[in-house]
Write an enzyme that holds these catalytic residues in place. Structure first.
Site, PDB file in Angstrom:
ATOM      1  N   PRO A 509      79.040  -8.275  34.389  1.00 24.42           N
ATOM      2  CA  PRO A 509      80.186  -8.284  35.432  1.00 24.42           C
ATOM      3  C   PRO A 509      81.249  -7.204  34.869  1.00 24.42           C
ATOM      4  O   PRO A 509      81.380  -6.890  33.819  1.00 24.42           O
ATOM      5  CB  PRO A 509      80.702  -9.811  35.083  1.00 24.42           C
ATOM      6  CG  PRO A 509      80.274 -10.326  33.704  1.00 24.42           C
ATOM      7  CD  PRO A 509      79.105  -9.529  33.595  1.00 24.42           C
ATOM      8  N   LYS A 524      83.889  -3.644  31.439  1.00 22.07           N
ATOM      9  CA  LYS A 524      82.263  -3.983  32.022  1.00 22.07           C
ATOM     10  C   LYS A 524      81.780  -4.840  30.613  1.00 22.07           C
ATOM     11  O   LYS A 524      81.944  -4.381  29.605  1.00 22.07           O
ATOM     12  CB  LYS A 524      81.587  -2.642  32.022  1.00 22.07           C
ATOM     13  CG  LYS A 524      80.158  -3.085  32.480  1.00 22.07           C
ATOM     14  CD  LYS A 524      79.650  -1.842  32.551  1.00 22.07           C
ATOM     15  CE  LYS A 524      79.567  -1.061  34.117  1.00 22.07           C
ATOM     16  NZ  LYS A 524      78.583  -1.600  34.992  1.00 22.07           N
ATOM     17  N   ASP A 628      69.949   5.550  37.387  1.00 23.65           N
ATOM     18  CA  ASP A 628      70.465   4.628  38.557  1.00 23.65           C
ATOM     19  C   ASP A 628      71.451   5.048  39.349  1.00 23.65           C
ATOM     20  O   ASP A 628      72.471   4.387  39.751  1.00 23.65           O
ATOM     21  CB  ASP A 628      70.806   3.441  37.968  1.00 23.65           C
ATOM     22  CG  ASP A 628      70.716   1.932  38.910  1.00 23.65           C
ATOM     23  OD1 ASP A 628      70.126   2.418  40.192  1.00 23.65           O
ATOM     24  OD2 ASP A 628      71.307   1.064  38.521  1.00 23.65           O
TER      25      ASP A 628
END
Ligand SMILES: *[C@@H]1O[C@H](CO)[C@@H](O)[C@H](O)[C@H]1NC(C)=O
Ligand SMILES: *[C@@H]1O[C@H](CO)[C@@H](O)[C@H](O)[C@H]1NC(C)=O
Ligand SMILES: *[C@@H]1O[C@H](CO)[C@@H](O)[C@H](O)[C@H]1NC(C)=O
Ligand SMILES: *[C@@H]1O[C@H](CO)[C@@H](O)[C@H](O)[C@H]1NC(C)=O
Ligand SMILES: *[C@@H]1O[C@H](CO)[C@@H](O)[C@H](O)[C@H]1NC(C)=O
Ligand SMILES: CC(=O)N[C@H]1CO[C@H](CO)[C@@H](O)[C@@H]1O
Length: 822
Positions: A509, A524, A628
């Protein structure tokens, strides 16, 4: 009319060249036995030849100006032609064939790339190349003989592996002097984490050069800077190879694998003597025999016997060892004790052991390297990867150390793991010996000298001791990165309250926080599953905090508390790109989404992401592959500038990071390059693929659902490709772009994104070229049909575009130039 004059000129040229030598071959000609093709500068010649007393004919290349016929390349090594009926020809499709008299194909280049106008040339380097004359870049070949070496390595050739295509270029000896068919001796590059060059006889390795250390191989003392040739070993994510070049044009030098003497010889041409002279050869001596002294044995050519156990080790089978059979090697005097602590003995000037089980890091220094080795109980040794400028990088070994020799002229230091108690013993016995010597001297020379010597030797062994421990110092160095304590972070985020939660990323999260001084941060909180060591985590964080670029989110620091790991970033108020492009833009009543993200803003975002990615890929300290990249990982600042986030997360927290492949594929379907999604192969080019998808999303305002989507014709790439081919770009463009659209920029972006999503990584441009292309008006290569659109995609599902499936490339060109002209 034009065609006619072209043909007649062609015929004239052809008739003129009716003599036996040609300088190019095209599909309309063929070369029969007796004719030859000569390189422009006349140094090499291609033709049919026979070897030794054999009558068999082969197609090959030799030096034209050397009176001793020296064949450097053979096409049909294992299928000779039994008479002089051989014929070399090019098929229209661009395939090279050697035919025998009965029209049997004895050899084929099997080049599969389509060519419009194939032409065969022998270059001055001795490289036989098949080019497409329509191809504007003369450096692009459909096929080249340098990719398929015989027994000879010429200057400029690469010995090694193209990691992208799998092409493995090795040198294989001739069976005998009159039979070019492959013998059982070959030389290749072995692809380990720490690659090395190895020589084999059949299935048995007989020599290794040792790994490359930035200057040379640790096991080849004679390979060093010299007046004849320069040499290099290249290892990047595209390829691994050894190559050499000549310092003067007048020099002729070659490397050859020789079955007769089981060696790799380097010859240079002696003009005065008109003969080849042997320059160097490998292996050099008995100690070069692979694994001669077994595990932990050290081969010292000046000793008798040559095999000696490394310090801290003893023969495994003393009787056998003493009778001269060393194959069983040596074992530890004292077993390792990983838990209570091991140490290392430093050996100097060694050829480094076999790297089959190894691990490397370019960025780690020798201290971290030592720590990394200590942390893993199966690590047996470590050293610097590169010895230039004081040493850098880290190489680890995980198996028994084999094939070590002393190399007094160019070896490397190696730190071998031993039990900590071994280090104590070493000093004790050292003490004893010194004391005995001292006693003897004392008797002979009196007290005065004794005390002098004692002092001197005392100093010596304390020095020794210090050497063993030198790497322990400075271990608790100050961190260069701000560490936030957990209390500060908890306060800033209101105890990680739900209202401060910004979202949930792949790694845990994310919370918004405000520090006491008012600075806004994003925290983070990493999920605990990564299993990464504390030191590794710190190192990675320090490295990434040094990456600073206006298109990267800035890492401010970290927070470590017990198992808890957190990363602290600068806060971006505007959320991520996907909010803007997929219809969830911030609701400001007086602004439509189109106004918020007009074309010029989108183009600015595309260029910014490209620059950020280029920085990640090219920063020399560490090459970061994002793995990513997607719209939700691009944050937007107040000025609508993009900032890439989560870079390095995969490297840091996604599993094994040094290898170009992984079992654990992180990333997001829809953005993932095919080779990454299916084989776990990642590279800068898989990021390029994701970037291509991201561009298409920014242009179209549509999400990519992934090429695995059952209805492939509906995939974003499928859409883009068909609209591109039809020249109906306006149907691809997000209606919200509306009036602001600059069709030539849009068209350029679609063009670039189609290049980015090519099936094969080699066909995708690098980020450096993409940044150039984005800002240039030049034309670039035409994209091929993206691979996964082809098969099940368009043609099956979408009949309107299947008609276009057969339309030629020129349609694209016309469409494109029309768009450009507007
Ligand atoms: C044609 O020639 C090749 C090479 O000379 C030979 O190996 C092959 O057996 C021949 N084939 C026939 C059908 O004669
Ligand atoms: C070459 O081989 C073919 C097939 O084996 C044979 O028919 C022919 O006679 C041979 N030619 C010569 C010159 O030996
Ligand atoms: C291989 O070695 C032998 C003996 O040293 C030599 O006569 C021969 O020319 C060599 N062959 C090649 C291809 O260099
Ligand atoms: C050395 O010993 C091994 C077995 O321990 C055996 O296989 C090998 O043949 C021996 N080598 C020689 C040269 O005797
Ligand atoms: C030690 O390294 C080996 C080889 O890379 C690896 O397979 C193993 O998982 C590592 N062990 C630990 C505890 O990290
Ligand atoms: C070395 C080489 O390319 N040999 C080829 C000779 O031709 C036959 C027939 O095409 C091939 O099978 C060999 O591989």
């Amino acid at each position: 009319m034009e065609l006619f004059s072209f043909i007649s000129i062609y015929l004239l040229v052809f008739l003129f060249k009716m003599s036996t030598a040609l300088d190019t071959i095209t599909p309309s000609q063929s070369m029969s036995d007796g004719k030859t093709l000569i390189s422009q500068d006349g140094s090499f010649e291609l033709g049919f030849f026979s070897a030794g007393i054999s009558k068999n004919r082969y197609l090959g290349i030799w030096y034209k100006n050397i009176p001793v016929r020296t064949i450097v390349w053979v096409a049909n090594r294992s299928s000779p032609i039994n008479d002089s009926s051989g014929l070399l020809m090019i098929e229209i499709s661009g395939n090279l064939l050697v035919l025998s008299g009965n029209k049997t194909v004895v050899w084929s280049s099997e080049s599969s790339k389509e060519a419009q106008s194939p032409i065969l040339q022998l270059l001055d380097s001795g490289n036989l190349v098949l080019r497409d004359e329509k191809e504007s870049d003369p450096g692009i070949y459909l096929w080249q003989s340098f990719d398929y070496p015989s027994d000879t390595l010429l200057p400029g050739m690469k010995l090694g592996v193209n990691l992208k295509t799998g092409l493995d270029r090795r040198l294989t000896s001739w069976k005998s002097w009159d039979d070019p068919s492959p013998g059982d001796l070959f030389w290749k590059i072995q692809i380990h984490n720490n690659p090395e060059s190895t020589m084999w006889k059949g299935s048995r390795i007989f020599f290794r050069t040792g790994p490359w250390n930035g200057i040379t191989f640790s096991g080849t003392p004679q390979l060093k800077p010299n007046p004849i040739f320069y040499f290099n070993f290249v290892h990047n994510e595209d390829e691994v190879y050894y190559t050499f070049g000549l310092k003067k044009k007048s020099i002729i030098s070659r490397l050859v694998m020789n079955q007769t003497n089981n060696r790799r010889d380097r010859y240079t041409w002696d003009e005065a003597a008109q003969s080849w002279s042997l320059y160097t050869y490998l292996p050099i001596d008995y100690c070069d025999t692979y694994g001669l002294c077994g595990a932990y044995g050290n081969c010292i050519i000046s000793e008798s016997p040559v095999c000696q156990c490394l310090e801290g080790f003893k023969p495994k089978l003393p009787e056998k060892w003493n009778s001269g059979n060393w194959s069983q090697g040596c074992v530890r005097n004292k077993p390792l004790n990983c838990q209570s602590g091991d140490g290392f003995i430093k050996f100097r000037g060694l050829k480094l052991p076999d790297t089959t089980y190894s691990w490397v890091s370019e960025s780690m220094n020798i201290k971290d390297c030592r720590v990394k080795c200590l942390q893993n109980c199966s690590c047996t040794a470590y050293t610097n990867l590169d010895i230039r400028s004081g040493g850098s990088g880290c190489a680890l070994w995980f198996n028994n150390l084999v094939d070590i020799r002393e190399n007094p002229y160019g070896g490397q230091d190696l730190y071998v793991r031993v039990s900590a108690s071994e280090l104590d013993v070493k000093d004790e016995t050292g003490n004893k010996i010194v004391i005995i010597i001292i006693a003897a001297i004392a008797v002979a020379s009196g007290i005065l000298i004794v005390s002098y010597c004692f002092c001197k030797s005392r100093r010596k062994f304390t020095e020794n001791h210090r050497q063993n421990d030198e790497n322990n110092e400075n271990q608790n160095q100050e961190m260069e990165l701000p560490i936030f304590d957990i209390a500060t972070i908890a306060k800033a985020t209101d105890d990680f309250s739900m209202k401060n939660k910004l979202g949930e990323g792949g790694f845990g999260p994310v919370y918004k926080g405000t520090l006491v001084d008012g600075q806004e941060i994003a925290v983070k909180r990493l999920s605990k599953s990564s299993g990464q060591g504390l030191n590794e985590f710190r190192n990675e964080v320090i490295l990434f905090s040094k990456l600073q670029h206006r298109n990267l989110v800035k890492l401010l620091g970290c927070c470590i508390q017990g198992e808890e790991r957190m990363l602290i970033y600068e806060y971006m108020p505007n959320k991520s790109l996907d909010f803007f492009i997929f219809g969830m833009g911030p609701s400001k009543p007086n602004q439509t989404r189109g106004e918020l993200l007009d074309w010029s803003k989108r183009f600015n975002i595309i260029c910014g992401i490209a620059r950020g990615l280029l920085y990640l890929h090219q920063d020399s300290r560490l090459r970061v592959i994002h793995r990513d990249l997607k719209a939700s990982n691009v944050l937007i600042d107040n000025e609508m500038n993009p900032k890439i986030s989560d870079f390095g997360m995969a490297r840091t927290f996604g599993g094994d990071q040094t290898e170009g492949s992984t079992n654990k594929v992180v990333g997001t379907y829809g953005y993932m390059a095919p080779e990454y999604a299916t084989d776990g192969l990642f590279s800068v080019k898989s990021d390029v693929f994701s970037f291509g998808i991201l561009m298409l999303e920014i242009i179209s305002g549509k999400r990519s659902k992934g090429f695995y989507h059952p209805n492939q014709s509906r995939s974003l790439i499928g859409h883009a490709w068909s609209f591109w081919k039809e020249g109906k770009l306006s149907e691809l463009i997000d209606p919200f772009i509306g009036e602001s659209c600059n069709i030539s920029e849009v068209s350029r972006c679609v063009h670039i994104s189609l290049l980015c999503v090519q099936q094969h990584p080699v066909d995708r441009p690098s980020m450096a070229s993409i940044v150039l292309m984005l800002n240039s008006e030049n034309t670039f290569p035409q994209p091929k049909q993206p691979g996964f659109v082809k098969d099940k995609g368009l043609d099956m599902a979408d009949s309107s575009s299947s008609k276009l499936g057969s339309s030629s490339v020129t349609v694209n060109e016309i469409t494109f130039s029309l768009l450009e002209a507007r």
